[in-house]
Motif scaffolding. Structure first.
Motif, PDB file in Angstrom:
ATOM      1  N   GLU A  47       3.874   0.074  -0.522  1.00  0.00           N
ATOM      2  CA  GLU A  47       4.942   0.316  -1.506  1.00  0.00           C
ATOM      3  C   GLU A  47       5.067   1.806  -1.815  1.00  0.00           C
ATOM      4  O   GLU A  47       6.118   2.284  -2.209  1.00  0.00           O
ATOM      5  CB  GLU A  47       4.624  -0.471  -2.779  1.00  0.00           C
ATOM      6  N   GLU A  48       3.961   2.513  -1.693  1.00  0.00           N
ATOM      7  CA  GLU A  48       3.950   3.967  -1.956  1.00  0.00           C
ATOM      8  C   GLU A  48       3.113   4.614  -0.856  1.00  0.00           C
ATOM      9  O   GLU A  48       2.095   4.039  -0.458  1.00  0.00           O
ATOM     10  CB  GLU A  48       3.285   4.197  -3.322  1.00  0.00           C
ATOM     11  N   LEU A  49       3.531   5.770  -0.343  1.00  0.00           N
ATOM     12  CA  LEU A  49       2.738   6.403   0.718  1.00  0.00           C
ATOM     13  C   LEU A  49       1.874   7.511   0.123  1.00  0.00           C
ATOM     14  O   LEU A  49       2.399   8.538  -0.344  1.00  0.00           O
ATOM     15  CB  LEU A  49       3.652   6.950   1.816  1.00  0.00           C
ATOM     16  N   CYS A  50       0.571   7.310   0.096  1.00  0.00           N
ATOM     17  CA  CYS A  50      -0.337   8.282  -0.536  1.00  0.00           C
ATOM     18  C   CYS A  50      -0.508   9.505   0.373  1.00  0.00           C
ATOM     19  O   CYS A  50      -0.661   9.345   1.591  1.00  0.00           O
ATOM     20  CB  CYS A  50      -1.690   7.627  -0.792  1.00  0.00           C
ATOM     21  N   PRO A  51      -0.520  10.706  -0.216  1.00  0.00           N
ATOM     22  CA  PRO A  51      -0.497  11.924   0.605  1.00  0.00           C
ATOM     23  C   PRO A  51      -1.774  12.202   1.401  1.00  0.00           C
ATOM     24  O   PRO A  51      -1.745  12.976   2.334  1.00  0.00           O
ATOM     25  CB  PRO A  51      -0.272  13.034  -0.434  1.00  0.00           C
ATOM     26  N   GLY A  92      -6.426  -5.590   7.386  1.00  0.00           N
ATOM     27  CA  GLY A  92      -6.411  -4.252   6.789  1.00  0.00           C
ATOM     28  C   GLY A  92      -5.023  -3.640   6.863  1.00  0.00           C
ATOM     29  O   GLY A  92      -4.099  -4.216   7.424  1.00  0.00           O
ATOM     30  N   GLY A  93      -4.885  -2.470   6.266  1.00  0.00           N
ATOM     31  CA  GLY A  93      -3.553  -1.879   6.267  1.00  0.00           C
ATOM     32  C   GLY A  93      -3.583  -0.372   6.144  1.00  0.00           C
ATOM     33  O   GLY A  93      -4.601   0.244   6.416  1.00  0.00           O
ATOM     34  N   GLY A  94      -2.404   0.148   5.607  1.00  0.00           N
ATOM     35  CA  GLY A  94      -1.375  -0.552   4.921  1.00  0.00           C
ATOM     36  C   GLY A  94      -1.850  -1.390   3.733  1.00  0.00           C
ATOM     37  O   GLY A  94      -2.953  -1.263   3.259  1.00  0.00           O
ATOM     38  N   ALA A 160      -0.481  10.212  -6.129  1.00  0.00           N
ATOM     39  CA  ALA A 160       0.750   9.400  -6.142  1.00  0.00           C
ATOM     40  C   ALA A 160       0.430   7.916  -6.273  1.00  0.00           C
ATOM     41  O   ALA A 160       1.116   7.051  -5.714  1.00  0.00           O
ATOM     42  CB  ALA A 160       1.587   9.665  -4.887  1.00  0.00           C
ATOM     43  N   ARG A 161      -0.641   7.565  -6.998  1.00  0.00           N
ATOM     44  CA  ARG A 161      -1.019   6.153  -7.143  1.00  0.00           C
ATOM     45  C   ARG A 161      -0.863   5.646  -8.579  1.00  0.00           C
ATOM     46  O   ARG A 161      -0.863   4.435  -8.808  1.00  0.00           O
ATOM     47  CB  ARG A 161      -2.478   5.955  -6.683  1.00  0.00           C
ATOM     48  N   TYR A 162      -0.739   6.545  -9.531  1.00  0.00           N
ATOM     49  CA  TYR A 162      -0.751   6.151 -10.941  1.00  0.00           C
ATOM     50  C   TYR A 162       0.447   5.242 -11.279  1.00  0.00           C
ATOM     51  O   TYR A 162       0.279   4.176 -11.887  1.00  0.00           O
ATOM     52  CB  TYR A 162      -0.734   7.410 -11.810  1.00  0.00           C
ATOM     53  N   LYS A 164       2.489   3.411  -9.362  1.00  0.00           N
ATOM     54  CA  LYS A 164       2.587   2.129  -8.660  1.00  0.00           C
ATOM     55  C   LYS A 164       1.384   1.225  -8.909  1.00  0.00           C
ATOM     56  O   LYS A 164       1.516   0.021  -9.142  1.00  0.00           O
ATOM     57  CB  LYS A 164       2.723   2.396  -7.147  1.00  0.00           C
ATOM     58  N   TYR A 165       0.173   1.817  -8.857  1.00  0.00           N
ATOM     59  CA  TYR A 165      -1.029   0.974  -8.880  1.00  0.00           C
ATOM     60  C   TYR A 165      -1.725   0.933 -10.240  1.00  0.00           C
ATOM     61  O   TYR A 165      -2.677   0.193 -10.423  1.00  0.00           O
ATOM     62  CB  TYR A 165      -1.992   1.414  -7.769  1.00  0.00           C
ATOM     63  N   GLY A 166      -1.256   1.738 -11.186  1.00  0.00           N
ATOM     64  CA  GLY A 166      -1.771   1.643 -12.546  1.00  0.00           C
ATOM     65  C   GLY A 166      -2.790   2.712 -12.918  1.00  0.00           C
ATOM     66  O   GLY A 166      -3.334   3.401 -12.054  1.00  0.00           O
TER      67      GLY A 166
HETATM   68  S1  SF4 Z   1      -2.839   2.393   3.191  1.00  0.00           S
HETATM   69 FE1  SF4 Z   1      -3.601   2.581   1.082  1.00  0.00          FE
HETATM   70  S2  SF4 Z   1      -4.049   4.759   0.904  1.00  0.00           S
HETATM   71 FE2  SF4 Z   1      -2.703   4.539   2.693  1.00  0.00          FE
HETATM   72  S3  SF4 Z   1      -0.619   4.830   1.916  1.00  0.00           S
HETATM   73 FE3  SF4 Z   1      -1.056   2.641   1.850  1.00  0.00          FE
HETATM   74  S4  SF4 Z   1      -1.797   2.292  -0.246  1.00  0.00           S
HETATM   75 FE4  SF4 Z   1      -1.940   4.489   0.125  1.00  0.00          FE
END
Ligand code: SF4
Length: 419
Positions: A47-51, A92-94, A160-162, A164-166
């Motif tokens: 949902e959000e792409l972390c840098p 896993g992901g993603g 960039a997680r606050y 979206k993820y809390g």
């Molecule tokens: S895989 Fe995890 S760390 Fe990487 S962009 Fe997605 S949520 Fe962020």
């Protein structure tokens, strides 16, 4: 100085090891034995792409994600047709829980097709809802690994997680409510972010101890060369010189309540042997399904295409989406086993001598002498055990191994026009 030597040597060796033969799509041979293998499934949507993230991931889009899961189920059927059977599944992901109905259908199908006894799934804190937890339990999930990274709100904002993820407080509360719902709930943490101080790390550790987490995986920050350059603009430079003192702090704080499941994974004492994120430790062979997934079967490392549209198109035509492969010769396989087995902090020398017909020590004697002189192991027959110093050297080696994997991913993503 020894840390720098290990870093440079590991970096060179892993870059060579991950030099795949591109071009002709490799062929996957049929499976004719009953070996225990793991099925790794990659879901590349977030949902959000972390840098700081170097994984193969793109922004979530519902239509594409549904087509992707459909392709994934076709891929599972192709592996089954070729005779592969899997006892463990790791998703896993993603973010695997990005579309719960699709994930659930896929896991139910995996259990129908294969004799699966354990399932691990990665998720993000915002997906720890009652409805999702029930669906995951019904799909047979034993272990849930939650991407926390840190509880520090300032850092979460920079990552960039606050939004979206809390907040840290909310994440801690969700973890507290989720514990007990699965055999294992793991908190995935990262240390050595630029701007992270020792006090911030101390505070993260205090929260984890207060929560009495069943399992904690504390990764050093490991970003590909390309991501390091991009990250510099948002988060700053990675300072590897602080890594050792941060790691020592983690060991000091967690040792009293937790056992080591790997060099950087801590499982609560008295817990039965639990699954960990690094399935490469528990399984000698694994198949990688999904776009950009990497598998290791019969001494050959395979990579699927990183082009998601191509991945779906191949499977719609009934073809496996393999893009590249690399055969590991015997010394490569022995080195890989040595690295992975010792990552679990102990290695049974007799087992490996038997597995490699007496060639294990003959192949690795130079490495064994060097690591012994560096004070990395102790030998209590028949096991080699990592010493605390050796444990940090293994953190360095695994960090370099995963950075090499991340560089390989960047190379493939570039070929696919994704970056
Ligand atoms: S895989 Fe995890 S760390 Fe990487 S962009 Fe997605 S949520 Fe962020």
């Amino acid at each position: 100085m020894i840390n720098q030597i290990v870093t440079n040597t590991a970096r060179r060796q892993f870059a060579l090891a991950l030099n795949f033969e591109d071009g002709m799509a490799p062929d996957l041979p049929a499976c004719t034995d009953e070996k225990q293998r793991l099925l790794y499934i990659h879901i590349p949507f977030c949902e959000e792409l972390c840098p700081y993230c170097s994984f193969h991931r793109i922004r979530f889009e519902e239509g594409l994600t549904r087509k992707y899961f459909d392709a994934l189920r076709r891929e599972m059927a192709l592996y089954r047709e070729k005779g592969y059977r899997f006892s463990g599944v790791y998703v896993g992901g993603g973010t695997p829980t990005v579309l719960m109905d699709e994930l659930s259908e896929t896991l139910h199908l995996a259990r129908k097709m294969f004799p699966v006894t354990s399932i691990s799934v990665e998720t993000n804190p915002n997906h720890l809802t009652d409805a999702n937890i029930i669906m995951l339990q019904q799909a047979g999930v034993n272990r849930l690994s939650v991407g926390v990274q840190t509880f520090n709100d300032d850092l979460l904002k920079k990552l960039a997680r606050y939004d979206k993820y809390g907040s840290g407080e909310l994440i801690a509360e969700r973890l507290r409510q989720t514990m007990g719902s699965f055999d294992t709930v793991n908190a995935d943490m990262i240390f050595n972010f630029p701007e992270q101080t020792e006090q911030m790390l101390e505070a993260d550790l205090a929260i984890l101890l207060k929560l009495n987490m069943e399992q904690i995986t504390f990764y050093p920050l490991m970003v590909s060369t390309l991501t390091q350059r991009l990250m510099k603009e948002t988060l700053g430079d990675v300072n590897f010189r602080r890594e050792k003192s941060f790691f020592k702090l983690i060991l000091r704080r967690l040792e009293s309540q937790h056992n080591s499941s790997s060099a950087w994974c801590f499982s609560r004492k008295k817990a039965a042997k639990s699954l960990i994120d690094e399935y490469v430790v528990d399984f000698d062979e694994y198949a990688g399904l999904g776009s950009g997934a990497i598998g290791f079967l019969n001494g050959v490392c395979y990579a699927n295409t990183f082009d998601i549209e191509q991945y779906i198109a191949n499977l719609t035509q009934g073809k496996l989406p393999l893009q590249a492969s690399r055969k590991f010769d015997l010394p490569d396989q022995i080195r890989y086993d040595f690295l992975m087995k010792l990552f679990s902090t102990r290695l049974n020398v007799n087992d490996l001598e038997k597995k490699y017909d007496g060639r294990f020590f003959k192949t690795l004697w130079k490495e064994m002498v060097a690591f012994t002189l560096a004070g990395s192991f102790r030998y209590f027959s028949p096991n080699l055990h990592l010493t605390p110093h050796g444990r940090y050297l293994w953190v360095i080696m695994m960090r370099e191994f995963f950075i090499a994997v991340n560089n390989f991913r960047d190379y493939c993503r570039k070929q696919a026009g994704l970056i």
